[in-house]
Design an enzyme around this catalytic site. Structure first.
Site, PDB file in Angstrom:
ATOM      1  N   ARG A 251       6.077   0.984   1.468  1.00  0.00           N
ATOM      2  CA  ARG A 251       5.385   0.333   2.106  1.00  0.00           C
ATOM      3  C   ARG A 251       5.021  -0.003   3.240  1.00  0.00           C
ATOM      4  O   ARG A 251       6.049  -0.768   3.528  1.00  0.00           O
ATOM      5  CB  ARG A 251       4.592  -0.274   1.489  1.00  0.00           C
ATOM      6  CG  ARG A 251       4.024   0.313  -0.686  1.00  0.00           C
ATOM      7  CD  ARG A 251       3.361  -0.962  -0.975  1.00  0.00           C
ATOM      8  NE  ARG A 251       2.761  -0.464  -1.752  1.00  0.00           N
ATOM      9  CZ  ARG A 251       1.992  -1.109  -3.379  1.00  0.00           C
ATOM     10  NH1 ARG A 251       2.243  -2.294  -3.432  1.00  0.00           N
ATOM     11  NH2 ARG A 251       2.037  -0.102  -4.063  1.00  0.00           N
TER      12      ARG A 251
ATOM     13  N   ARG B  57       8.527  -9.292  -0.259  1.00  0.00           N
ATOM     14  CA  ARG B  57       7.628  -8.556  -0.047  1.00  0.00           C
ATOM     15  C   ARG B  57       8.445  -7.253   0.938  1.00  0.00           C
ATOM     16  O   ARG B  57       9.268  -7.677   2.219  1.00  0.00           O
ATOM     17  CB  ARG B  57       6.369  -8.856   1.032  1.00  0.00           C
ATOM     18  CG  ARG B  57       5.435  -7.700   1.393  1.00  0.00           C
ATOM     19  CD  ARG B  57       4.015  -8.411   1.840  1.00  0.00           C
ATOM     20  NE  ARG B  57       3.554  -9.447   1.019  1.00  0.00           N
ATOM     21  CZ  ARG B  57       2.704  -9.466   0.454  1.00  0.00           C
ATOM     22  NH1 ARG B  57       2.311  -8.091   0.529  1.00  0.00           N
ATOM     23  NH2 ARG B  57       1.453 -10.927  -0.372  1.00  0.00           N
TER      24      ARG B  57
ATOM     25  N   GLU C 210       2.664 -12.398  -8.549  1.00  0.00           N
ATOM     26  CA  GLU C 210       1.430 -11.146  -8.925  1.00  0.00           C
ATOM     27  C   GLU C 210       3.123 -10.037  -9.233  1.00  0.00           C
ATOM     28  O   GLU C 210       3.968 -10.047  -8.056  1.00  0.00           O
ATOM     29  CB  GLU C 210       0.678 -10.311  -7.400  1.00  0.00           C
ATOM     30  CG  GLU C 210       0.753  -9.002  -8.503  1.00  0.00           C
ATOM     31  CD  GLU C 210       0.038  -8.178  -6.718  1.00  0.00           C
ATOM     32  OE1 GLU C 210       0.367  -6.661  -7.837  1.00  0.00           O
ATOM     33  OE2 GLU C 210      -0.951  -8.300  -6.413  1.00  0.00           O
TER      34      GLU C 210
ATOM     35  N   SER D 254       0.062  -5.078 -11.263  1.00  0.00           N
ATOM     36  CA  SER D 254      -1.253  -4.896 -11.395  1.00  0.00           C
ATOM     37  C   SER D 254      -1.847  -3.609 -12.583  1.00  0.00           C
ATOM     38  O   SER D 254      -1.588  -2.624 -12.352  1.00  0.00           O
ATOM     39  CB  SER D 254      -2.086  -4.776 -10.482  1.00  0.00           C
ATOM     40  OG  SER D 254      -2.223  -5.646  -9.211  1.00  0.00           O
TER      41      SER D 254
ATOM     42  N   ARG E 291      11.012  -7.879  -7.470  1.00  0.00           N
ATOM     43  CA  ARG E 291       9.842  -9.128  -8.210  1.00  0.00           C
ATOM     44  C   ARG E 291      10.222  -9.624  -9.187  1.00  0.00           C
ATOM     45  O   ARG E 291      10.773 -11.289  -9.276  1.00  0.00           O
ATOM     46  CB  ARG E 291       8.182  -8.871  -8.110  1.00  0.00           C
ATOM     47  CG  ARG E 291       7.838  -8.304  -6.329  1.00  0.00           C
ATOM     48  CD  ARG E 291       6.456  -9.039  -6.393  1.00  0.00           C
ATOM     49  NE  ARG E 291       5.961  -8.944  -5.180  1.00  0.00           N
ATOM     50  CZ  ARG E 291       5.219  -9.124  -4.659  1.00  0.00           C
ATOM     51  NH1 ARG E 291       3.944  -9.625  -6.209  1.00  0.00           N
ATOM     52  NH2 ARG E 291       4.808  -8.752  -3.233  1.00  0.00           N
TER      53      ARG E 291
END
Length: 429
Positions: free
Chosen positions: A262, A277, A349, A352, A390
């Site tokens: 990403r 990130r 987070e 999801s 994560r």
């Protein structure tokens, strides 16, 4: 993608769904394009009928020896042929314009999704575990003494720039163990089928799972047109693109461990330290393909699959329902899992889990055939099970000790050859 027939039949409902996401009404624009497209198609069909009728008379005129009529009809046929081609081209252009508009409109939230403008409107539905009480100030993952030898940001920056990391020794062993543990749990306990997929995909695959056209800047494209997947949701979901599945074959439940890429285009200045990130990371993804009447139950089942991973690792977490202003573009409902990070003293987070209804299926033309019925669009779901990097952060921060060592979760010990901790000098023992 939205069903144009549903917008025609209930434009107010369509606009109300957009309003829940904080967007302006679009039914008038969509229906104007649709009406223009349909008018051009009708005009092309009328011209085609006139061309066909004139074509039949051409032969008759020639047979009668009526040269004047023959030439008139032949000219008429040529004119109509040109007119039909022009109108079809205009109709195709209008159809492409309509499709592009529809592809850029987000999915409609389900009625039970809480209303809200941003993450402040999210609703917590449950918690598991109690954050550990430390007798020292807990550090962030990259500050832990025993972790530092195996987490090298300087070398990664030399190789690739910001938002990359080189992992070594004990740290990468734990990272690899986490991914293997997740896969084994999903396959052996949750009934998912392990799948290995490419990380380079065609453009249509990115359209199918709504990364394109709206989010092109968030992904990477190669010079020959392939796209690097932001998650294996893209590949797993597109395995059924263009298919008509037997109802008996559903649900299809898949999991994959892949590299993900990403650009993080919208996160400048956010989470710049550590490996929270990154441009390149790993995820164990879950994807389900279901019938419409079972998709909400499947959504809860998938949420529990992700929660189970955290519980087995002993990591405190909370589960929240995203509000209308915070949910993803393709989702009609999303549950987020947030894991406790003592180094930041907050929940962050880690997964999801979204149900997309038939939104992606319409883009991919993925259908199933009910027993004795006509093909219908499937429902698609996706979720992280979990984000490996994560999860590594959470394991390191929650297991850290005052001397800089890290105690590791018991479920990982078999994957580490019986080793139970990272020492303060960065070794597994």
């Amino acid at each position: 993608m939205h069903d144009i027939r549903a917008i025609r039949e209930n434009p107010d409902q369509f606009d109300a769904a957009l309003a829940r996401r904080g967007l302006s009404p679009m039914s008038s624009q969509v229906l104007a394009l649709d009406e223009a497209r349909r008018a051009l198609i009708h005009a092309a069909e009328t011209a085609q009928a006139a061309q066909n009728a004139a074509s039949k008379l051409v032969g008759a005129a020639k047979a009668k020896g009526d040269d004047a009529e023959f030439e008139r009809l032949r000219a008429l046929v040529a004119d109509k042929k040109s007119e039909v081609a022009r109108m079809n081209a205009e109709a195709d252009a209008k159809d492409a314009e309509l499709r592009d508009v529809l592809l850029r409109i987000p999915n409609s939230p389900l009625p039970e999704v809480p209303q809200g403008a941003d993450e402040a409107g999210n609703v917590e539905i449950r918690r598991w575990g109690t954050p550990r009480t430390f007798d020292f100030q807990p550090k962030e993952h990259f500050e832990i003494k025993g972790v530092q030898p195996g987490m090298d940001f300087a070398t990664a920056a030399k190789l690739s720039g910001a938002r990359f990391v080189v992992l070594r020794g004990a740290v990468i062993r734990v990272h690899r163990a986490l991914a293997q543990f997740m896969l084994d749990t999903h396959v052996n306990e949750h009934g998912l089928t392990e799948t290995w997929t490419p990380v380079l995909v065609k453009e249509e695959a990115m359209y199918g799972t709504n990364q394109l056209p709206k989010f092109a800047e968030d992904s990477y494209q190669t010079t020959n047109g392939w796209w690097l997947v932001p998650t294996s949701e893209v590949t797993l979901t597109n395995t059924v693109a263009g298919d008509i599945l037997d109802e008996a074959a559903l649900p299809i439940r898949m999991t994959a461990h892949t590299q993900c890429f990403r650009s993080e285009a919208g996160s400048a200045g956010k989470d710049t330290t550590g490996m929270l990130r990154q441009h390149q990371f790993e995820k164990v993804e879950m994807v389900s393909i279901t019938t419409p009447d079972s998709s909400l139950a499947e959504h809860e089942r998938m949420t529990r699959c992700a929660e189970a991973i955290l519980e087995k690792l002993g990591l405190p977490y909370r589960t929240i329902v995203l509000c209308t202003g915070d949910m993803g573009f393709g989702a009609t409902k999303t549950n987020d899992l947030e894991v406790w990070l003592p180094g930041q003293n907050t929940y962050r987070e880690i997964s999801s889990v979204s149900v997309c209804g038939d939104f992606q299926a319409r883009r991919m033309n993925a259908r199933y055939r009910p027993a004795g019925g006509k093909p219908e669009f499937v429902h698609t779901l996706n979720g992280s099970g979990l984000a490996v990097g994560r999860c590594l952060i959470a394991v390191l921060e929650n297991g850290q000790q005052a001397d800089g060592s890290v105690d590791l979760p018991a479920v990982l010990h078999p994957y580490l050859g019986g080793k139970t901790r990272i020492t303060a000098d960065g070794r597994l023992e």
